[in-house]
Design an enzyme around this catalytic site. Sequence first.
Site, PDB file in Angstrom:
ATOM      1  CB  THR B  54       3.943 -47.752  83.273  1.00 51.66           C
ATOM      2  OG1 THR B  54       5.097 -48.599  83.178  1.00 51.66           O
ATOM      3  CG2 THR B  54       3.923 -47.092  84.635  1.00 51.66           C
ATOM      4  CB  CYS B  55       3.465 -48.788  78.231  1.00 52.21           C
ATOM      5  SG  CYS B  55       4.671 -47.479  78.341  1.00 52.21           S
ATOM      6  CG  ASN B  56       8.359 -49.231  79.292  1.00 48.68           C
ATOM      7  OD1 ASN B  56       8.174 -49.908  78.286  1.00 48.68           O
ATOM      8  ND2 ASN B  56       8.805 -47.990  79.248  1.00 48.68           N
ATOM      9  CD  GLU B 122      10.658 -42.271  81.918  1.00 45.55           C
ATOM     10  OE1 GLU B 122       9.937 -41.286  81.779  1.00 45.55           O
ATOM     11  OE2 GLU B 122      10.314 -43.304  82.520  1.00 45.55           O
ATOM     12  CD  GLN B 128       4.561 -43.774  83.516  1.00 49.41           C
ATOM     13  OE1 GLN B 128       5.686 -44.184  83.813  1.00 49.41           O
ATOM     14  NE2 GLN B 128       4.045 -43.920  82.308  1.00 49.41           N
ATOM     15  N   GLY B 197       5.644 -31.306  55.168  1.00 49.62           N
ATOM     16  CA  GLY B 197       5.195 -32.690  55.253  1.00 49.62           C
ATOM     17  C   GLY B 197       4.041 -32.811  56.231  1.00 49.62           C
ATOM     18  N   GLY B 199       3.212 -36.230  57.321  1.00 49.48           N
ATOM     19  CA  GLY B 199       3.268 -37.646  57.696  1.00 49.48           C
ATOM     20  C   GLY B 199       3.457 -37.828  59.189  1.00 49.48           C
TER      21      GLY B 199
END
Lengths: 271, 428
Positions: B54-56, B122, B128, B197, B199
Amino acid sequence: MHSLAWISALAFLLYLAAEGAAIAQLRKERASLATLTSLLLLTGFLVHFLALELVGRATKMVPYHGLASSMSLFAWMIAGAYGVLRVIHRERGAGPFLIPVAMLFLGASMLAQPAAAAVPDPHLKGPLFALHVTLAIFGYAALTLAFVLALLYLVQHRQLHLRKTGLLFSRLPALDVLDRLRTLATAYAVGALVLSTLLGVVWAKQHWRSLWDAKVAITYLVIALHAGLLAAPRFGLGGRRAAWASAGGFLLVLFSYTVVNLYLSAEHLYR
Amino acid sequence: MSALASPLLLLGWDFRQTPVEVREKIAFSPERLAAGLAQLRERGLLGEGAILSTCNRTEIYGLAGRALSSADPFGALTAFLAEFHGVPEGDFAFSAYRRQGAEAARHLFRVASGLESLALGEDQIIGQVREALRLSTGAGTVKSVLHRLFQKSLEAGKRVRSETGLGSRPISIPGVAIELAQKLYEDLTPRSFLLLGAGETAGIFYDLLVARNATRITVANRTLARAEGLVRRGGRAVAWEDLELHLPQADFLVSAVSSTEPVITAEMARRALHLRRGKPLFFLDLGIPRNVHPAVGDLDGAFLYAVDDLQGIAERNRQERQKEIAPAEAVLEEELAAFMAWFGALEVVPTLTALRQKFEALKESEFDQALAKLDHLSEKDREKLRLMAQSLVRALLRHPTEALKEEPDPARRLERAEAVRHLFELEP
């Protein structure tokens, strides 16, 4: 009556245990605690029914002939109403606040339990009268539920407004859910009280000389107030204001159930 | 036979010790993951293998293959990774964690339950881990041991989430905002949202609302074209000048614009609330300086939350989650003990002991029954029969014993042990 006292005490203890489990669940949200609360509440409800059944068999009528048994029936209906809330609406956060109300009335009925059941007036028997009183007690139980939900709404509203997002905040339902359930309980109450009053009038025409009674007058007032509350959101009086009005309206219900029944009514007096 | 403490291995890198520049070099895409596992098995490094990338974190779980050195089983795996990714070993080997046996299993259980996550508790990680199992199974390198290990870790992760409060309160700003919003209106789908907004922050909230099936999203921005660009997946863009017109129709206002003065004044909010006829309005002010005048929070029917409020709640929730670590670990230890009992039973000695006991029991029961019918036999003949039965049991056990004891590949040894247990219905 001795066994009745024991069965009522057992029902009370089961409600107490259900309250303990509901509080524990409020502190630590666990599926096992939710199941335990439901089981204890259901068992208490069934045992409580057995107690009411014993009174009913002894008097051969729905148990409402005295303040004690009517309070017990009232408590049973509150427990049942909360059970419906748990099962149908999956609402669990209100449990710790509603179960004590049922316990309060059951406890009061146990303390007020006469040593021997008074022999009821034979005129007070029959399906018409039974339905009249049962619907009236159901209506008051529903209004009690609406009252507790209104209080919870006010608490949750205050917490959200003041940004107090603690444990109670996270466990209590959303404001719109509390508002919807309160409105639903009020609607059931108004429907039951209207029907009860109509049946009462039909019965009274056969047995009373005059239809005037303090209890009747106050019931009209209770119905008018709560019917008005149902219509209030259309006139911009929803949410917090409606919750305050509902909570305030419950004082009238208490007045009707206590002072009127005990001192003011000529025909609805508990003896 | 290998002298490994346990054939179950874990070699991994995560966000704690390994910077993202290194993690991204040794990460496995789904396509490369299957190739990596296939090579690990072909080279005899792993008998069974699974990769969680995973990204971590990048983690390799496996059962040691015959080519792994018992002295340094992780060295060959690290060298393989260096070769596979074309990265010098020195760049990443230093920050690896290496676990064996129960420690390896415990780590995966902790990962699946969110205890090892950057955001404690989380729940994305559980998906995952499930995906890692699916991909690795597809690569053909997951058999009974790793399948059970991953399944048990998923079950442990679910138990932790249902039996503890580890993942119950949100700890991200958008998560907190959504939780607050759901305390006003439980179902957000039919509600009306007004985003000020266009952004990055407004974009994050727009995506979050779309993901929650909200359809009534209105975006107002000073540059209308940017608002129109944001609402391509649903909702509508309106001119900034019409903001006050749309405010009374909104149940939620999310403001994230750059402005030195509040864009929502108390007077504007009062007018909007009056038109809403008692229906509450939630103001989420994510602007710095603040976009919504603080006096709005005092109005009846208005709920105003600013960035600081959300951060404070997120921090309190984080502290609450910390308190749930110990109960979560207790759940994990229960699950781990069950897995290790099963895994330990797969070892050669307990399997052979159980098999021998089963055969002995069968011999005794069958022998007694047979002898009862042969009452004409002398004691000497009975003894001969007893010895014959004993000899038969030994002969039957000889080949399975050798096959299990002499298999050099730890993974295959466990595989055989499990087959024996399954065929002869041996309890772990």
